[in-house]
Design a protein around this motif. Structure first.
Motif, mmCIF file in Angstrom:
data_model
loop_
_atom_site.group_PDB
_atom_site.id
_atom_site.type_symbol
_atom_site.label_atom_id
_atom_site.label_comp_id
_atom_site.label_asym_id
_atom_site.label_seq_id
_atom_site.Cartn_x
_atom_site.Cartn_y
_atom_site.Cartn_z
ATOM 1 N N UNK A 148 0.809 -1.217 0.000
ATOM 2 C CA UNK A 148 0.000 0.000 0.000
ATOM 3 C C UNK A 148 0.842 1.266 0.000
ATOM 4 N N UNK A 149 2.125 1.151 0.338
ATOM 5 C CA UNK A 149 2.949 2.338 0.534
ATOM 6 C C UNK A 149 4.104 2.485 -0.446
ATOM 7 N N UNK A 150 4.442 1.430 -1.151
ATOM 8 C CA UNK A 150 5.649 1.459 -1.975
ATOM 9 C C UNK A 150 5.684 2.623 -2.963
ATOM 10 N N UNK A 151 4.642 2.790 -3.735
ATOM 11 C CA UNK A 151 4.649 3.846 -4.754
ATOM 12 C C UNK A 151 4.814 5.223 -4.129
ATOM 13 N N UNK A 152 4.102 5.463 -3.028
ATOM 14 C CA UNK A 152 4.151 6.772 -2.380
ATOM 15 C C UNK A 152 5.536 7.074 -1.835
ATOM 16 N N UNK A 153 6.107 6.117 -1.114
ATOM 17 C CA UNK A 153 7.420 6.340 -0.498
ATOM 18 C C UNK A 153 8.495 6.505 -1.564
#
Length: 420
Positions: A148-153
């Motif tokens: 859920x966080x990979x793209x954002x980070x």
């Protein structure tokens, strides 16, 4: 048929009712650039020019979509030769294998090497902004898992990398410190998602940012984070060497970084079978943790209750000390906060291995059932890997009803009791 990047950009622009010039204006506002106009947007949409990773990152922000959507469309648009030179790695549910040429291209993209801009003013107020964002990502990761966080980070880390190149003086170095935390967190998310190959370039980015920060604690943290990856590979000697390098100037390390390095070195010691060194290192870490008053580097030593004893239980399990490990897990898991459910799932799987070694297969299956449920919900490959160890530990019962129960528990995550 998969959309080209041009098709995606046209669709997103029309959905907003924008002209090409409005896209160019929004892009310039996001990046501080004054060089983009409607003609450039038209080239992107026609596919005669593929936006580089930096540009895709900001286009994703402009349209409010994951950067991975644009990266995948870009990969579909270009030739195989272009992919080798420019594309970021594409992520899927399987672990990736990259050759050295690929790794170099990825590193160039991650560090902003495809874009060079003259220095401009970068507001120092961005530093606390990024720090606050990262704290929120840590909290979300504990509840949602890596996917859920990979793209954002990743997108934020690339943005920080570009700002570092544009900032000057103390702002540049402080941004580099923040960038270290983002890059190491991105590497961690890749590891937890089961993509060790794509974690490595982020460790490289963290090392470069650490040195550019001129902060010895940043360098130490980057070394220990790399040691964490080597722990997953089972290389005890590498873990110890990297942690020793981080501890070379330990008298000048904060308590937080000291604890981080000591506990990771203990994992290295467990990999080479030295319980004595494990206990000595973790006892020292336990004494130091009381002096940690803030997590400047995001090491989880305060966010994880019983942090040092979690490491001890894990090391004991690796050393085959099932009774000692199980006793610690019995104390740790029941009092873990609900927001730590993914970590608790990992610990439950480790306790399940200890339970099987102690000839308590029913307890092992109960623990595995909880861990498997969370693994499905969060996409944590780390939990799945630990559950594979449960299947191995339960081999003596695989022909019995309890062994069949375990196979049913593990079937939804693609794991089961081994055959033979």
């Amino acid at each position: 048929m998969a959309e080209t990047l041009g098709d995606v950009l046209v669709r997103l622009r029309r959905k907003r009712g924008w002209t090409q010039q409005q896209v160019a204006d929004a892009y310039c506002n996001a990046t501080g650039s004054v060089t983009k106009d409607a003609r450039e947007v038209g080239r992107w949409e026609r596919g005669t020019r593929i936006p580089v990773p930096f540009a895709r990152c900001h286009l994703a922000a402009v349209f409010g979509v994951p950067v991975g959507l644009l990266d995948r469309a870009a990969a579909h648009s270009r030739s195989a030769r272009d992919q080798a030179q420019e594309a970021l790695p594409q992520r899927d549910s399987d672990a990736l294998t990259l050759n050295p040429a690929d790794m170099g291209a990825i590193h160039t993209a991650l560090t902003g090497g495809l874009v060079r801009k003259p220095p401009r003013h970068v507001d120092p107020a961005l530093i606390p902004y990024f720090q606050a964002q990262l704290l929120g990502h840590y909290e979300a990761d504990m509840m949602l898992g890596p996917l859920s966080l990979l793209d954002t980070v990743e997108a934020q880390c690339r943005l920080i990398g570009n700002l570092i190149d544009q900032a000057d003086g103390s702002t540049r170095r402080l941004l580099a410190e923040v960038g270290v935390s983002y890059a190491t967190f991105a590497a961690w998310l890749h590891l937890d998602a089961g993509h060790p190959a794509t974690a490595l370039p982020w460790h490289d980015v963290a090392q470069e940012m650490a040195h550019r920060s001129h902060n010895h604690e940043a360098v130490a943290c980057a070394l220990v984070d790399r040691a964490m990856a080597r722990t997953d590979q089972g290389s005890g000697a590498a873990v110890i060497d990297l942690c020793d390098a981080a501890l070379m100037d330990d008298a000048h390390l904060s308590a937080e970084v000291l604890v981080f390095a000591l506990q990771q070195k203990a994992h290295g010691a467990s990999l080479i079978g030295s319980r004595k060194e494990v206990d000595e290192l973790l006892d020292r870490a336990s004494r130091a943790i009381g002096q940690v008053d803030a997590e400047i580097w995001g090491t989880a030593c305060l966010r994880t209750p019983n942090y040092v004893e979690v490491q001890r239980a894990t090391c004991y399990g690796r050393l085959g000390l099932a009774a000692e490990a199980n006793e610690l897990w019995e104390q740790i898991i029941p009092i873990a906060p609900s927001k730590s459910r993914r970590d608790t799932a990992v610990w439950s799987a480790r306790q399940a291995v200890a339970s099987a070694a102690l000839r308590d297969p029913e307890r092992a299956v109960d623990l595995a059932r909880h861990a498997a449920k969370v693994a499905l919900e969060t996409g944590s490959a780390r939990t799945v890997r630990e559950l594979s160890s449960v299947a191995t530990a339960m081999r003596p019962w695989q022909a019995e009803r309890i062994g069949q129960d375990l196979a049913e528990v593990l079937a939804p995550i693609g794991r089961g009791a081994p055959h033979g």
